[in-house]
Motif scaffolding. Structure first.
Motif, mmCIF file in Angstrom:
data_model
loop_
_atom_site.group_PDB
_atom_site.id
_atom_site.type_symbol
_atom_site.label_atom_id
_atom_site.label_comp_id
_atom_site.label_asym_id
_atom_site.label_seq_id
_atom_site.Cartn_x
_atom_site.Cartn_y
_atom_site.Cartn_z
ATOM 1 N N UNK A 283 0.467 8.945 -15.583
ATOM 2 C CA UNK A 283 -0.325 7.749 -15.872
ATOM 3 C C UNK A 283 -0.023 6.622 -14.892
ATOM 4 N N UNK A 284 1.266 6.431 -14.585
ATOM 5 C CA UNK A 284 1.648 5.411 -13.600
ATOM 6 C C UNK A 284 1.041 5.742 -12.245
ATOM 7 N N UNK A 285 1.067 7.032 -11.884
ATOM 8 C CA UNK A 285 0.503 7.457 -10.600
ATOM 9 C C UNK A 285 -0.992 7.211 -10.518
ATOM 10 N N UNK A 286 -1.692 7.476 -11.616
ATOM 11 C CA UNK A 286 -3.132 7.241 -11.641
ATOM 12 C C UNK A 286 -3.432 5.750 -11.502
ATOM 13 N N UNK A 287 -2.663 4.931 -12.211
ATOM 14 C CA UNK A 287 -2.838 3.477 -12.110
ATOM 15 C C UNK A 287 -2.549 3.001 -10.688
ATOM 16 N N UNK B 224 0.826 -1.203 0.000
ATOM 17 C CA UNK B 224 0.000 0.000 0.000
ATOM 18 C C UNK B 224 0.864 1.257 0.000
ATOM 19 N N UNK B 225 1.861 1.300 0.860
ATOM 20 C CA UNK B 225 2.717 2.484 0.946
ATOM 21 C C UNK B 225 3.492 2.673 -0.356
ATOM 22 N N UNK B 226 3.996 1.580 -0.919
ATOM 23 C CA UNK B 226 4.742 1.677 -2.177
ATOM 24 C C UNK B 226 3.878 2.281 -3.284
ATOM 25 N N UNK B 227 2.648 1.810 -3.402
ATOM 26 C CA UNK B 227 1.746 2.328 -4.432
ATOM 27 C C UNK B 227 1.376 3.784 -4.163
ATOM 28 N N UNK B 228 1.182 4.132 -2.896
ATOM 29 C CA UNK B 228 0.889 5.520 -2.548
ATOM 30 C C UNK B 228 2.058 6.428 -2.923
ATOM 31 N N UNK B 229 3.275 5.939 -2.718
ATOM 32 C CA UNK B 229 4.464 6.724 -3.060
ATOM 33 C C UNK B 229 4.625 6.878 -4.576
ATOM 34 N N UNK B 230 4.186 5.889 -5.313
ATOM 35 C CA UNK B 230 4.276 5.979 -6.772
ATOM 36 C C UNK B 230 3.361 7.055 -7.338
ATOM 37 N N UNK C 289 7.759 12.181 -20.534
ATOM 38 C CA UNK C 289 8.049 11.476 -19.282
ATOM 39 C C UNK C 289 7.125 11.939 -18.146
ATOM 40 N N UNK C 290 6.723 13.220 -18.175
ATOM 41 C CA UNK C 290 5.824 13.736 -17.137
ATOM 42 C C UNK C 290 4.479 13.020 -17.201
ATOM 43 N N UNK C 291 3.961 12.869 -18.408
ATOM 44 C CA UNK C 291 2.642 12.256 -18.563
ATOM 45 C C UNK C 291 2.708 10.743 -18.344
ATOM 46 N N UNK C 292 3.863 10.138 -18.616
ATOM 47 C CA UNK C 292 4.039 8.718 -18.294
ATOM 48 C C UNK C 292 3.965 8.529 -16.780
#
Length: 241
Positions: free
Chosen positions: A209-213, A136-142, A203-206
């Motif tokens: 997108x990773x953050x949204x996922x 959970x923390x790892x995904x929140x940090x992403x 790279x910003x939008x990538x």
């Protein structure tokens, strides 16, 4: 029994109120020091290794004080370059986040535990989140969608272990590299502090997108943990109070 517990509850409540007041003061103070960043950065760049050490210490203090981390992260890129800036920011951000976590864990967590003790369902969910803590923390940090400084304190209120919390800080690396790179591209701390537009390339939008996922996945993970925990709590006779 209720009367005996009252002083303890009052002490915990007073401690929580004191923590909230302190965080409010830190947040206000942190916003006011943003204008000092260019002068601090100039001093750092003129003092070599000592300047780098003090920049790291200043970054740690800034994380605890709710100073927007993106400004200092880009300043690190402008001063130290991509490799050194990333390493310095990552270590300092991890230490600052750990400090904020411990403040919340030891000042406010006892009150949370006292409240959870009277509600087995919420306590079960809290335990389940603790078991999935590192993921959970790892995904929140992403995900850049969750405010970094606030999240440090919020996670300290959960049952996530300190070890999992620190290890999951690796999730900060993609955003750290990106913002240090932006600072290197801008190349001027004064431009960074004045709010110069960030050169938002692919790279910003990538990363976005990773953050949204990651935000979607962490929501699903927490929901699944809660659904698994609730039947056990109900079977043990826990109820909502």
């Amino acid at each position: 029994m209720e009367r005996r517990g009252a002083p303890g509850r009052e002490l915990l409540t007073a401690r929580l109120l004191l923590l909230l007041a302190g965080l409010a003061v830190l947040a206000i103070a942190g916003r006011s020091v943003i204008e000092l960043i260019p002068r601090f950065a100039d001093w750092v760049s003129d003092n070599g290794a000592v300047g780098a050490l003090l920049f790291g210490l200043g970054y740690i203090a800034a994380v605890v004080a709710f100073v927007p981390g993106s400004l200092l992260t880009m300043a690190a890129g402008a001063i130290f370059g991509l490799a050194r800036g990333t390493a310095l920011v990552f270590v300092a951000a991890t230490l600052g986040a750990a400090a904020a976590f411990l403040v919340a864990r030891y000042l406010a967590r006892p009150l949370v535990e006292r409240r959870l003790a009277g509600n087995e369902r919420f306590a079960a969910i809290d335990r389940a989140i603790g078991q999935e803590g590192r993921k959970i923390v790892f995904l929140l940090r992403l995900s850049p969608l969750f405010p970094f400084n606030l999240l440090n304190y919020a996670l300290g209120l959960t049952k996530v272990t300190f070890r999992d919390y620190v290890l999951a800080s690796a999730g900060m690396l993609p955003a750290t590299v990106l913002f240090v790179y932006y600072g290197k591209v801008l190349g001027d701390v004064a431009r960074v502090a004045s709010g110069a537009p960030i050169p938002r390339g692919p790279e910003y939008y990538v990363l976005l997108g990773i953050g949204l996922l990651a935000a979607i996945v962490v929501t699903a993970l927490v929901t699944r943990a809660a659904r698994r925990a609730l039947p056990h709590a109900i079977g043990d006779g826990g109820g909502i109070s």
